[in-house]
Design a protein around this motif. Structure first.
Motif, short mmCIF file in Angstrom:
data_model
loop_
_atom_site.label_atom_id
_atom_site.label_comp_id
_atom_site.label_asym_id
_atom_site.label_seq_id
_atom_site.Cartn_x
_atom_site.Cartn_y
_atom_site.Cartn_z
N VAL A 146 93.22 60.55 -8.41
CA VAL A 146 92.10 59.81 -7.72
C VAL A 146 92.57 60.07 -6.31
CG1 VAL A 146 90.95 57.77 -7.12
CG2 VAL A 146 91.72 58.26 -9.58
N ALA A 147 91.67 60.51 -5.31
CA ALA A 147 91.51 60.92 -4.08
C ALA A 147 91.29 59.66 -3.18
CB ALA A 147 91.25 62.28 -3.71
N THR A 148 90.63 58.85 -3.57
CA THR A 148 90.34 57.48 -2.85
C THR A 148 90.97 56.37 -3.20
OG1 THR A 148 88.37 57.40 -4.25
CG2 THR A 148 87.82 58.62 -2.33
N ALA A 149 90.86 55.35 -2.29
CA ALA A 149 91.59 54.18 -2.48
C ALA A 149 91.39 53.59 -3.66
CB ALA A 149 91.74 53.16 -1.47
N TYR A 150 91.97 52.85 -4.75
CA TYR A 150 91.52 52.28 -5.71
C TYR A 150 90.94 50.67 -5.53
CZ TYR A 150 93.91 55.11 -9.28
OH TYR A 150 93.89 56.10 -10.22
N GLY A 151 90.00 50.32 -6.18
CA GLY A 151 89.23 49.34 -6.05
C GLY A 151 87.78 49.46 -6.09
N GLY A 181 81.35 52.31 -3.57
CA GLY A 181 80.08 53.12 -4.02
C GLY A 181 80.73 54.30 -4.81
N ILE A 182 81.43 55.08 -4.16
CA ILE A 182 81.85 56.33 -4.72
C ILE A 182 83.46 56.25 -4.84
CG2 ILE A 182 82.03 58.82 -4.32
CD1 ILE A 182 79.65 58.56 -2.75
N GLY A 183 83.90 56.84 -6.00
CA GLY A 183 85.46 57.35 -6.07
C GLY A 183 85.58 58.74 -6.45
N VAL A 199 78.95 59.89 -23.06
CA VAL A 199 78.86 59.90 -21.59
C VAL A 199 79.64 59.04 -20.76
CG1 VAL A 199 77.18 59.82 -19.40
CG2 VAL A 199 76.44 60.90 -21.55
N ILE A 200 80.53 59.49 -19.93
CA ILE A 200 81.52 58.36 -19.51
C ILE A 200 81.07 57.95 -17.85
CG2 ILE A 200 83.80 58.25 -18.26
CD1 ILE A 200 84.85 60.11 -20.60
N ASP A 201 80.33 58.99 -17.37
CA ASP A 201 79.62 58.67 -15.90
C ASP A 201 78.51 59.49 -15.44
OD1 ASP A 201 79.42 57.16 -13.72
OD2 ASP A 201 81.25 57.55 -12.66
N GLU A 202 77.92 59.25 -14.50
CA GLU A 202 76.92 59.86 -13.87
C GLU A 202 77.56 60.60 -12.45
OE1 GLU A 202 72.20 59.74 -12.67
OE2 GLU A 202 73.49 58.05 -12.35
N VAL A 203 77.78 61.55 -12.22
CA VAL A 203 78.68 62.37 -11.20
C VAL A 203 77.98 63.31 -10.57
CG1 VAL A 203 80.64 61.50 -12.28
CG2 VAL A 203 80.00 63.90 -12.42
N ASN A 223 82.69 63.27 -7.74
CA ASN A 223 82.29 62.08 -7.08
C ASN A 223 81.78 61.15 -8.02
OD1 ASN A 223 82.02 62.42 -3.76
ND2 ASN A 223 81.95 64.43 -5.00
N CYS A 224 82.51 60.06 -8.50
CA CYS A 224 82.06 59.09 -9.59
C CYS A 224 81.62 57.93 -9.08
CB CYS A 224 83.23 58.93 -10.43
SG CYS A 224 84.40 60.39 -11.10
N HIS A 225 81.08 56.90 -9.81
CA HIS A 225 80.92 55.70 -9.37
C HIS A 225 82.31 54.95 -9.09
CE1 HIS A 225 76.89 56.09 -10.90
NE2 HIS A 225 76.67 55.65 -10.08
N GLY A 226 82.34 54.14 -8.14
CA GLY A 226 83.69 53.81 -7.56
C GLY A 226 84.27 52.49 -8.34
N SER A 227 84.17 52.49 -9.58
CA SER A 227 84.99 51.39 -10.28
C SER A 227 86.23 51.84 -10.86
CB SER A 227 83.94 50.92 -11.37
OG SER A 227 83.94 51.67 -12.45
N ILE A 228 87.15 51.18 -10.99
CA ILE A 228 88.34 51.34 -11.75
C ILE A 228 88.14 51.97 -13.08
CG2 ILE A 228 90.68 50.51 -12.31
CD1 ILE A 228 90.36 48.55 -9.90
N VAL A 229 87.20 51.34 -13.67
CA VAL A 229 86.97 51.74 -15.08
C VAL A 229 86.61 53.28 -15.30
CG1 VAL A 229 85.93 51.36 -17.27
CG2 VAL A 229 86.89 49.33 -15.97
N SER A 230 85.59 53.61 -14.33
CA SER A 230 85.10 54.91 -14.27
C SER A 230 86.18 56.00 -13.89
CB SER A 230 83.96 54.82 -13.26
OG SER A 230 83.50 56.20 -13.22
N LEU A 231 86.85 55.73 -12.88
CA LEU A 231 87.84 56.63 -12.52
C LEU A 231 88.89 56.75 -13.50
CD1 LEU A 231 87.94 55.45 -8.80
CD2 LEU A 231 87.16 57.55 -9.35
#
Length: 478
Positions: free
Chosen positions: A8-13, A16-18, A83-87, A107-115
């Motif tokens: 994961v290249a973005t901060a956890y938490g 809008g986007i992860g 389907v895990i996520d819309e990206v 680019n996923c939705h920025g939830s911890i679960v999705s990432l």
């Protein structure tokens, strides 16, 4: 073949986007396993074009993935078809990528679960978890960045002010590298001349003279010293300028804190001893990151809590880059003031003669004699008088009275500073050898040492253990 890595290249938490990054030869094949591209076709309804409503939406599955084109779709678990996520996903073909390898970013939705779910699927599909800083390490090992540029990535992420960001960005773009390479090229010229004169003394070549060699090495030494001299300012730009506000109770320490912060952070009353502990705030003054420490008033007391606060005050100004010592100028110097004058010593100090609106009674001439190295400013902090003068003096102290432009090179890294000091020391040894008339062979050894120390700065001659230590400081995904 290098492993294909992912993280994961973005901060956890929540956000809008992860973004999940994949790098390596298998990046595209892994994307093809987990990503189902989708193209939506929207048919416009007839009628008023300003009140557009879709008449129907068609979907095409399996759109081809094109290099450097963002593609919409779903991450699908190919074991269960869930389907895990819309990206949105993008594939970037080597070598024109961050790591110079094939790179995929999802680019996923920025939830911890999705990432977490998407990353787990990618790891099951052939990638391994990246180590901290491994993407940037690969960029370095593959020649896209030198070591100073790689280290600048950390500084950009952690920049606390516009100035620290500008300095880090300049280093990332190669400002420091260019300086080091220039100095190394000059040293290489001297090494070539030394080697030729040592190995081929009987050949028809220009004989090296001790005078020319000495002048050249002294000039190169000055260039290295200039970089070393920038390290103190560079550290402040990177880490912040520590300022401790000290004084006896009720002289205006908390009022100054609030004035510099431009908000009521510290409690201000007419009751002495209101501040019983240190208050620390990070602010920016004239583009300089500042760690501002409001200390408890230093005075004699039997109160146990106050005593602890006073000891913390003394610790704070011992560690500070600047001590701002506030005096009540409407009164003569008291024993408490004198006690602080005695313990402050020869530290870098800015004295504020505060409460000048109540009349200047304090003997300024005697104070200047007792503190000859101090800068003295007259203020009425509660009314905002003198605040701009204080900010200007802070700027002057950081930059030694010079206004630094954006393009200036500063040494902000302790590793760089230590290596530059070692390089200068080796060059000084060579200069001493010349002055003693020693053989060229001995001079060559010291010049080569200096050359190699500079090579360690940019990673040309650095050991693998140092490389591992540098990149271990990075966060995951960078």
């Amino acid at each position: 073949m290098e492993d294909t890595i992912a993280a994961v290249a973005t901060a956890y938490g929540e956000g809008g986007i992860g973004i999940i990054r994949i790098s390596g030869e298998e990046a595209l094949s892994i994307l093809n396993k987990v990503f189902q591209p989708i193209k939506k076709h929207i048919k416009k309804s007839s009628g008023d074009k300003d009140s557009f409503k879709p008449d129907s939406i068609g979907i095409t599955i399996g759109e081809p993935i094109v290099n450097r084109r963002l593609t919409y779709g779903h991450i699908v678990d190919y074991h269960t078809n869930e389907v895990i996520d819309e990206v949105l996903a993008v594939y970037m073909k080597a070598p024109y990528t961050y790591t110079t390898e094939d790179v995929v970013e999802i680019n996923c939705h920025g939830s911890i679960v999705s990432l977490r779910k998407v990353l787990e699927l990618i790891l099951k599909s052939g990638a391994r978890m990246a180590e901290p800083g491994e993407f940037t390490k690969r960029a370095f090992l593959n020649g896209r960045l030198d070591l100073t540029q790689a280290e600048a990535v950390i500084d950009l992420i952690k920049a606390k002010s516009d100035k620290s960001f500008d300095v880090a960005l300049g280093q990332l773009e190669g400002a420091l590298s260019a300086n080091i390479i220039e100095i190394r090229n000059l040293l290489m010229d001297e090494l070539v001349n030394l080697t030729v004169n040592i190995d081929y003394p009987d050949e028809d070549i220009e004989e090296i003279t001790y005078e020319n060699l000495l002048n050249n090495l002294l000039q190169i030494g000055d260039m290295i010293q200039k970089l070393i001299d920038s390290a103190d300012t560079g550290r402040i730009i990177k880490e912040g300028f520590k300022i401790a506000i000290v004084g006896k109770p009720n002289v205006g320490k908390s009022s100054l804190m609030n004035a510099l912060l431009k908000e009521a952070r510290a409690i201000v009353t007419d009751i002495p001893g209101t501040t019983r502990d240190t208050i620390v705030e990070d602010i920016t003054i004239k583009g300089i990151p500042v760690k501002l420490i409001d200390t408890a008033g230093i005075h004699e007391t039997d109160d146990t809590v106050e005593k602890i606060g006073i000891e913390k005050s003394k610790e704070s100004f011992n560690e500070a880059d600047l001590v701002i010592f506030i005096l009540d100028s409407s009164q003569p110097i008291t024993e408490e003031d004198q006690h602080i004058i005695d313990i402050v010593g020869e530290r870098r100090i800015l004295v504020l003669l505060n409460k000048t609106d109540l009349g200047l009674i304090m003997d300024e001439i005697a104070l200047r004699q007792e503190m000859p190295g101090a800068l003295i400013i007259k203020t009425a902090v509660k009314d905002g008088q003198g605040i701009k003068d204080i900010e200007k003096e802070i700027e002057n102290l950081v930059y030694n009275g010079e206004i630094k432009q954006k393009g200036n090179t500063f040494i902000t890294n302790v590793r760089h500073s230590n290596l530059l000091i070692s390089a200068k020391s080796a060059l000084d040894d060579a200069v001493n050898m010349i002055n003693l008339g020693e053989a060229l062979e001995f001079i060559e050894i010291d010049v080569k040492r200096s050359f190699e120390f500079l090579g360690e700065v940019i990673g040309e001659t650095v050991s693998e253990s140092i490389i591992d230590e540098v990149f271990s400081r990075f966060c995951l995904g960078k």
